[in-house]
Motif scaffolding. Sequence first.
Motif, short mmCIF file in Angstrom:
data_model
loop_
_atom_site.label_atom_id
_atom_site.label_comp_id
_atom_site.label_asym_id
_atom_site.label_seq_id
_atom_site.Cartn_x
_atom_site.Cartn_y
_atom_site.Cartn_z
N ALA A 78 0.83 -1.20 0.00
CA ALA A 78 0.00 0.00 0.00
C ALA A 78 0.87 1.25 0.00
O ALA A 78 2.00 1.22 0.47
N PRO A 79 0.37 2.33 -0.55
CA PRO A 79 1.15 3.57 -0.54
C PRO A 79 1.39 4.03 0.90
O PRO A 79 0.53 3.90 1.76
N MET A 80 2.59 4.55 1.10
CA MET A 80 2.97 4.91 2.45
C MET A 80 3.92 6.11 2.36
O MET A 80 4.97 6.02 1.72
N ASP A 81 3.55 7.20 2.94
CA ASP A 81 4.46 8.35 2.94
C ASP A 81 5.41 8.24 4.12
O ASP A 81 5.33 7.31 4.92
N ARG A 82 6.29 9.24 4.22
CA ARG A 82 7.31 9.16 5.25
C ARG A 82 6.70 9.22 6.65
O ARG A 82 7.17 8.55 7.57
N GLU A 83 5.65 9.99 6.79
CA GLU A 83 4.99 10.09 8.09
C GLU A 83 4.49 8.72 8.54
O GLU A 83 4.70 8.29 9.67
N ARG A 84 3.80 8.06 7.61
CA ARG A 84 3.23 6.76 7.98
C ARG A 84 4.33 5.74 8.27
O ARG A 84 4.18 4.90 9.16
N PHE A 85 5.42 5.80 7.48
CA PHE A 85 6.52 4.88 7.73
C PHE A 85 7.11 5.11 9.11
O PHE A 85 7.37 4.16 9.87
N CYS A 86 7.31 6.37 9.43
CA CYS A 86 7.85 6.70 10.75
C CYS A 86 6.90 6.24 11.84
O CYS A 86 7.32 5.69 12.87
N ALA A 87 5.62 6.42 11.61
CA ALA A 87 4.64 5.96 12.60
C ALA A 87 4.68 4.44 12.75
O ALA A 87 4.58 3.90 13.85
N HIS A 88 4.84 3.76 11.61
CA HIS A 88 4.96 2.30 11.67
C HIS A 88 6.17 1.90 12.50
O HIS A 88 6.10 0.98 13.32
N LEU A 89 7.29 2.58 12.28
CA LEU A 89 8.49 2.24 13.05
C LEU A 89 8.27 2.49 14.54
O LEU A 89 8.66 1.68 15.38
N MET A 90 7.65 3.63 14.83
CA MET A 90 7.35 3.92 16.23
C MET A 90 6.45 2.85 16.83
O MET A 90 6.65 2.41 17.97
N GLY A 91 5.47 2.45 16.06
CA GLY A 91 4.58 1.39 16.56
C GLY A 91 5.34 0.11 16.80
O GLY A 91 5.14 -0.56 17.84
N PHE A 92 6.21 -0.24 15.85
CA PHE A 92 7.01 -1.45 16.05
C PHE A 92 7.85 -1.33 17.31
O PHE A 92 7.93 -2.27 18.12
N ALA A 93 8.49 -0.19 17.48
CA ALA A 93 9.36 0.00 18.65
C ALA A 93 8.58 -0.16 19.94
O ALA A 93 9.02 -0.85 20.87
N GLN A 94 7.42 0.47 20.00
CA GLN A 94 6.65 0.38 21.24
C GLN A 94 6.12 -1.04 21.46
O GLN A 94 6.14 -1.54 22.58
N ASP A 95 5.66 -1.67 20.37
CA ASP A 95 5.23 -3.06 20.50
C ASP A 95 6.37 -3.92 21.02
O ASP A 95 6.17 -4.77 21.90
N LEU A 96 7.55 -3.72 20.47
CA LEU A 96 8.70 -4.53 20.88
C LEU A 96 8.95 -4.37 22.37
O LEU A 96 9.11 -5.35 23.10
N LEU A 97 8.98 -3.12 22.83
CA LEU A 97 9.23 -2.89 24.25
C LEU A 97 8.14 -3.51 25.11
O LEU A 97 8.42 -4.08 26.17
N GLU A 98 6.91 -3.40 24.65
CA GLU A 98 5.82 -3.95 25.47
C GLU A 98 5.82 -5.46 25.47
O GLU A 98 5.49 -6.09 26.48
N VAL A 99 6.18 -6.07 24.33
CA VAL A 99 6.28 -7.53 24.32
C VAL A 99 7.40 -7.99 25.24
O VAL A 99 7.22 -8.85 26.10
N LEU A 100 8.58 -7.39 25.08
CA LEU A 100 9.73 -7.81 25.89
C LEU A 100 9.47 -7.59 27.37
O LEU A 100 9.98 -8.33 28.22
N GLY A 101 8.71 -6.56 27.69
CA GLY A 101 8.43 -6.26 29.09
C GLY A 101 7.19 -6.93 29.64
O GLY A 101 6.89 -6.74 30.82
N GLY A 102 6.53 -7.71 28.83
CA GLY A 102 5.33 -8.39 29.30
C GLY A 102 5.65 -9.49 30.30
O GLY A 102 6.74 -10.07 30.28
N ASP A 103 4.69 -9.76 31.17
CA ASP A 103 4.91 -10.76 32.21
C ASP A 103 5.26 -12.12 31.63
O ASP A 103 6.21 -12.77 32.06
#
Lengths: 215, 215
Positions: A78-103
Amino acid sequence: MTEPEQDRLTPRQRAVLECALELLVAGGERALTTAGVARAASCSKESLYKWFGDRDGLMAAMIAYQASKVRGFADDGAPMDRERFCAHLMGFAQDLLEVLGGDQSLALNRLAIGQASREQSRLGQLLVAQGRGRIDQSARALLEAGRKRGFIRYTDADEAYRTLYGLIVRDLHVRMLLGEEGARRTEKFAALAERGVEQFFALYGARQKERAETA
Amino acid sequence: MTEPEQDRLTPRQRAVLECALELLVAGGERALTTAGVARAASCSKESLYKWFGDRDGLMAAMIAYQASKVRGFADDGAPMDRERFCAHLMGFAQDLLEVLGGDQSLALNRLAIGQASREQSRLGQLLVAQGRGRIDQSARALLEAGRKRGFIRYTDADEAYRTLYGLIVRDLHVRMLLGEEGARRTEKFAALAERGVEQFFALYGARQKERAETA
DNA sequence: ACAGAACCGTACGGTACGGTACTGATAGAG
DNA sequence: CTCTATCAGTACCGTACCGTACGGTTCTGT
């Protein structure tokens, strides 16, 4: 191996594994006894041994089952501008931290690390392959999507991904595994994710001219 | 607490802790039994309990003892050009990787992580405070020395150090703790250290003009 | 030389756990 | 109704380990 682990398990067995995970989260490996699992899951020890072979088999099944829950990112073109890509990366980063920090993730990682010294046990390999493998693949797909669209530049995808991982997680994972109190401030995960992604762009972001060319 | 742990221990007790460390490295926590330590160290169990209280006290003493071996960097105010500073950083990076990948460090970290779920046990806190604390302090001193001389720029020393750590170690520590085969290729540590330091300079290095001003 | 402390080696009690075997209950098939 | 397969619950066995106790030996200070 080839087919998802979930399909090899009956709903009853999945419920048992859930109970075992709760037990592990609550009390660590010491609490993960066959009698305790049987009691918590209202099944007999004999059934446990019938289904999972032995205690190691039960632990392996727990890891595979937990890993099967992780879902990833797939580039749908799908088309993705730089904003959306950056948001995707941020989402990945936060998901990663939350997964690693999950009980459950912390409990399983502690379990696998505790067993890593035993030569015959392969729980660590299993956890890396099943759990981390999916996350890695997802992140690689996301990075590749950004590279194709000219937002970032790299020659070695693996190198770039590991750098991203290091910038996001730093030493937080080990500190959480060690039980450090201040490490699991989940409310700070968003700020950590943002800083990590910013620094990643500083290292791998395409320059203005290149971005302009592809825009 | 205030005085170094080594001074509180007799040579005999240090030798016992060395034997216990060897045992732990060889066989993991399962091999660290009081009877096993007594046999390996040629001492009686009674002496173990007299010296260390109980099994937890023995493990805590092992961690404190191992941490007391780590020596750090101190800024002696000597003149240092950019080349030497960069070399110092590279040395720190490689030392860090080698310490984290060492047999005894991995064994003790696995031990502390395995005990992290038990609420009353504070081995994790102890390991972070005693072991990592020294490394952190050393690295902070090194970074501050570089900042004073204008080679690097940052506002938050802690933030800069954690970034450096993440760029050097990435996810290697956890992978080594999990027993992944490919993670402990020590011959690649030098290359990893170099890349991490390079990326750190790309993020925090002072610009040419600033460097020229201070040169 | 001698008394006292420290220590080694070993044995023992109590406990906990992994794995197996047995019994009774339940549910579906013929 | 009966036969059979499955499973929950329990009892049991062997093993391993923590912590303590005790006899004998070595070291130390006087």
